[in-house]
Motif scaffolding. Structure first.
Motif, mmCIF file in Angstrom:
data_model
loop_
_atom_site.group_PDB
_atom_site.id
_atom_site.type_symbol
_atom_site.label_atom_id
_atom_site.label_comp_id
_atom_site.label_asym_id
_atom_site.label_seq_id
_atom_site.Cartn_x
_atom_site.Cartn_y
_atom_site.Cartn_z
ATOM 1 N N PHE A 132 -0.253 -16.621 25.482
ATOM 2 C CA PHE A 132 1.124 -16.031 25.613
ATOM 3 C C PHE A 132 2.006 -17.058 25.281
ATOM 4 O O PHE A 132 3.208 -16.704 24.938
ATOM 5 C CB PHE A 132 1.294 -15.221 26.702
ATOM 6 N N ILE A 133 1.859 -18.396 25.598
ATOM 7 C CA ILE A 133 2.764 -19.533 25.381
ATOM 8 C C ILE A 133 2.595 -19.554 23.808
ATOM 9 O O ILE A 133 3.738 -19.719 23.222
ATOM 10 C CB ILE A 133 2.169 -20.574 26.006
ATOM 11 N N LYS A 134 1.452 -19.530 23.151
ATOM 12 C CA LYS A 134 1.236 -19.869 21.792
ATOM 13 C C LYS A 134 1.900 -18.575 21.147
ATOM 14 O O LYS A 134 2.502 -18.906 20.147
ATOM 15 C CB LYS A 134 -0.159 -19.710 21.343
ATOM 16 N N GLU A 135 1.908 -17.394 21.523
ATOM 17 C CA GLU A 135 2.609 -16.273 21.062
ATOM 18 C C GLU A 135 4.075 -16.061 21.279
ATOM 19 O O GLU A 135 5.023 -15.205 20.539
ATOM 20 C CB GLU A 135 1.900 -15.040 21.355
ATOM 21 N N ARG A 136 4.459 -16.920 22.046
ATOM 22 C CA ARG A 136 5.840 -16.918 22.740
ATOM 23 C C ARG A 136 6.279 -15.569 23.440
ATOM 24 O O ARG A 136 7.169 -14.724 23.088
ATOM 25 C CB ARG A 136 6.851 -17.143 21.762
ATOM 26 N N ASN A 137 5.270 -15.038 23.863
ATOM 27 C CA ASN A 137 5.232 -13.813 24.777
ATOM 28 C C ASN A 137 5.743 -13.866 26.348
ATOM 29 O O ASN A 137 4.791 -13.824 27.081
ATOM 30 C CB ASN A 137 4.073 -12.829 24.503
ATOM 31 N N ALA A 138 6.908 -14.069 26.699
ATOM 32 C CA ALA A 138 7.453 -14.668 28.012
ATOM 33 C C ALA A 138 6.956 -13.472 29.070
ATOM 34 O O ALA A 138 6.656 -13.994 30.004
ATOM 35 C CB ALA A 138 8.995 -15.018 27.835
ATOM 36 N N VAL A 139 7.197 -12.306 28.726
ATOM 37 C CA VAL A 139 6.837 -11.150 29.598
ATOM 38 C C VAL A 139 5.287 -11.278 30.223
ATOM 39 O O VAL A 139 5.151 -11.407 31.491
ATOM 40 C CB VAL A 139 7.034 -9.851 29.066
ATOM 41 N N LYS A 140 4.597 -11.210 29.153
ATOM 42 C CA LYS A 140 3.058 -11.163 29.410
ATOM 43 C C LYS A 140 2.587 -12.597 30.111
ATOM 44 O O LYS A 140 1.692 -12.462 31.321
ATOM 45 C CB LYS A 140 2.055 -11.166 28.273
ATOM 46 N N PHE A 141 3.197 -13.760 29.891
ATOM 47 C CA PHE A 141 2.969 -15.240 30.593
ATOM 48 C C PHE A 141 3.291 -14.924 31.887
ATOM 49 O O PHE A 141 2.542 -15.293 32.685
ATOM 50 C CB PHE A 141 3.697 -16.117 29.868
ATOM 51 N N PHE A 142 4.484 -14.527 32.348
ATOM 52 C CA PHE A 142 5.036 -14.395 33.719
ATOM 53 C C PHE A 142 4.274 -13.391 34.416
ATOM 54 O O PHE A 142 4.250 -13.599 35.820
ATOM 55 C CB PHE A 142 6.754 -14.496 33.662
ATOM 56 N N ILE A 143 4.115 -12.186 33.868
ATOM 57 C CA ILE A 143 3.177 -11.455 34.741
ATOM 58 C C ILE A 143 2.123 -11.855 35.122
ATOM 59 O O ILE A 143 1.530 -11.836 36.220
ATOM 60 C CB ILE A 143 3.097 -10.029 33.892
ATOM 61 N N CYS A 144 1.193 -12.626 34.092
ATOM 62 C CA CYS A 144 -0.049 -13.240 34.293
ATOM 63 C C CYS A 144 -0.031 -14.146 35.617
ATOM 64 O O CYS A 144 -0.747 -14.159 36.340
ATOM 65 C CB CYS A 144 -0.529 -13.856 33.324
ATOM 66 N N ASN A 145 1.144 -15.029 35.445
ATOM 67 C CA ASN A 145 1.176 -16.243 36.531
ATOM 68 C C ASN A 145 1.658 -15.621 37.841
ATOM 69 O O ASN A 145 1.673 -16.157 38.822
ATOM 70 C CB ASN A 145 2.024 -17.290 35.826
ATOM 71 N N GLY A 146 2.622 -14.492 37.718
ATOM 72 C CA GLY A 146 3.108 -13.748 38.869
ATOM 73 C C GLY A 146 1.850 -13.429 39.576
ATOM 74 O O GLY A 146 1.903 -13.325 40.783
ATOM 75 N N ILE A 147 0.849 -12.620 38.949
ATOM 76 C CA ILE A 147 -0.207 -12.430 39.779
ATOM 77 C C ILE A 147 -1.076 -13.654 40.295
ATOM 78 O O ILE A 147 -1.721 -13.705 41.361
ATOM 79 C CB ILE A 147 -1.320 -11.789 38.764
ATOM 80 N N GLY A 148 -1.159 -14.678 39.511
ATOM 81 C CA GLY A 148 -1.856 -15.968 40.084
ATOM 82 C C GLY A 148 -1.067 -16.226 41.372
ATOM 83 O O GLY A 148 -1.959 -16.708 42.371
ATOM 84 N N ILE A 149 0.417 -16.334 41.309
ATOM 85 C CA ILE A 149 0.878 -16.838 42.728
ATOM 86 C C ILE A 149 0.629 -15.825 43.827
ATOM 87 O O ILE A 149 0.583 -16.173 44.916
ATOM 88 C CB ILE A 149 2.225 -16.964 42.418
ATOM 89 N N LEU A 150 -0.119 -14.805 43.545
ATOM 90 C CA LEU A 150 -0.343 -13.923 44.774
ATOM 91 C C LEU A 150 -1.816 -14.231 45.281
ATOM 92 O O LEU A 150 -2.109 -13.894 46.318
ATOM 93 C CB LEU A 150 -0.543 -12.508 44.185
ATOM 94 N N PHE A 151 -2.434 -15.326 44.512
ATOM 95 C CA PHE A 151 -3.662 -15.826 45.016
ATOM 96 C C PHE A 151 -3.435 -17.148 45.539
ATOM 97 O O PHE A 151 -4.274 -17.637 46.418
ATOM 98 C CB PHE A 151 -4.667 -15.734 43.933
ATOM 99 N N HIS A 152 -2.788 -17.893 45.077
ATOM 100 C CA HIS A 152 -2.513 -19.277 45.502
ATOM 101 C C HIS A 152 -1.050 -19.726 45.182
ATOM 102 O O HIS A 152 -0.634 -19.721 43.843
ATOM 103 C CB HIS A 152 -3.579 -20.284 44.894
ATOM 104 N N SER A 153 -0.323 -20.354 45.983
ATOM 105 C CA SER A 153 0.968 -20.773 45.857
ATOM 106 C C SER A 153 1.094 -22.071 44.757
ATOM 107 O O SER A 153 2.230 -22.165 44.316
ATOM 108 C CB SER A 153 1.628 -21.235 47.067
#
Length: 400
Positions: free
Chosen positions: A168-189
């Motif tokens: 999503f960085i490559k595709e410049r898709n900010a929404v999907k990138f931040f959703i993905c890593n928003g889920i990630g922060i639910l597992f580790h800060s």
């Protein structure tokens, strides 16, 4: 002798590496290689016993976790007020604990599930980005994969979600990138460090800057110049909460803020930095996509910078470099792919001996005594006995 199972694991992957290259040279499909690599990996790590140290945190957590039919227990488990510091963990991981506990009350279920998820992520990652599938698995084992797999049950999910979001960085898709890593922060800060990556990881860093930072980092590392502790405390106070507590704790604990020194690890990183940037153009020609090339090289640059610039703070080196070590797994595979045939032979020999060295060096202690539930009978009693008996030896050697 504690290293022997890990050496055997390395040899199994090394044989698969040779077999994969034989098939590739014939133009044959490597699907059988991929399946075998995944099965070996999953059996070794998924069905392991109580290895290293972090099971001593996750075992009691799993014991505390309620089942899905215990509504009162779930409400207490997810409440923000806890006397037990173990329960001050991210909610996404708590959800996993509750679901797995509802299926099976045995803690080892958590390890099986964690390794199953991890091997699926690794398969996706290596299929998508690596020109040498098994070599990337080998690099995973050599560079941080063992600690990720054995100890970092929460961190690994955040790291793999970030790896998934690279597209999503490559595709410049900010929404999907931040959703993905928003889920990630639910597992580790620690996933908070991934958020800024969207804005620059795809951009090329000028080579004069790269080499200038490399030289400055080595100067700070070799000179053991200390400058981080005041910055760490200030940043922790700025964010407040758990970050402030972590900063104070790590700054005052000699176990975490000890310095790194010249070692085989340091020499390897200097060599890797020089060789990878010397082959920058050739690897770029192989990848054939500037954004992808920049993403992996910039990740490697952040890995190296973290190592050289944070040498006074060993815990920062361990934690932050682990976030970007995935660049090793891919760039070394590309390095091998662009080498001439005679240099590939040299690479293979060095890989064999360095891999054996790493398996011995990383696992030659009783806390890595390997047991597998498919043919052994690991017990929590024995695990606690070994952990308590040897903890000071490994983590507080000066204590009398």
């Amino acid at each position: 002798i504690y290293s022997i199972p890990y050496i055997i694991l390395f040899f199994m992957f090394f044989i698969l590496f040779l077999w994969e290259n034989k098939l590739r040279n014939k133009g044959s499909d490597i699907k059988i290689i991929r399946y075998l690599a995944m099965i070996i990996f999953f059996i070794f790590f998924g069905f392991r016993g109580y290895l290293d140290t972090d099971w001593a945190v996750y075992f009691p957590l799993y014991e505390m976790a309620p089942t899905i039919d215990d509504t009162n227990g779930i409400a207490k488990f997810f409440s923000g007020i806890h006397e037990d510091i173990l329960l001050k963990i991210e909610p996404g991981f708590k959800v996993i604990l509750v679901l797995l506990k509802s299926i099976n009350e045995d803690y080892l279920t958590l390890q099986i599930f964690s390794s199953f998820v991890n091997v699926l992520f690794l398969n996706y990652f290596f299929k998508k980005y690596s020109p040498q599938y098994v070599l990337s698995f080998i690099m995973y084992l050599i560079f941080s994969g063992l600690i990720i797999e054995i100890n970092l049950l929460r961190n690994s999910k955040a790291i793999f979600l970030f790896i998934y979001s690279l597209q999503f960085i490559k595709e410049r898709n900010a929404v999907k990138f931040f959703i993905c890593n928003g889920i990630g922060i639910l597992f580790h800060s620690s996933a908070i460090f991934f958020f800024p990556m969207y804005f620059f990881l795809h951009k090329k860093i000028p080579m004069p800057f790269v080499w200038g930072v490399f030289l400055l980092g080595n100067f700070l590392f070799l000179g053991q110049i200390k400058y981080i502790s005041p910055i760490v405390i200030a940043v922790g106070d700025f964010f407040g909460g758990v970050y402030s507590l972590m900063a104070e704790g790590y700054s005052n604990d000699k176990l975490f803020n000890s310095s790194y020194s010249i070692s085989v690890g340091y020499l390897e990183k200097v060599f890797t930095f020089i060789i990878l940037y010397q082959f920058y153009k050739k690897i770029g020609e192989k990848i054939k996509d500037d954004n992808t090339l920049n993403i992996f090289y910039n990740s490697f640059f952040l890995y190296a910078v973290s190592y050289f610039f944070l040498s006074e703070y060993s815990v920062f080196i361990d934690r932050i470099t682990t976030l970007f070590v995935f660049s090793y797994w891919i760039l070394y595979a590309y390095l091998y792919a662009v080498l001439k045939q005679e240099l590939k032979a040299v690479f293979t020999v060095v890989l064999l001996f360095f891999g054996i060295y790493k398996m011995v060096y990383l696992n030659n202690n009783i806390l890595r005594n390997y047991e597998n539930i498919l043919w052994d009978k690991p017990t929590i009693t024995k695990a606690y006995f070994n952990f308590n008996k040897n903890y000071d030896k490994f983590f507080n050697p000066k204590k009398k």
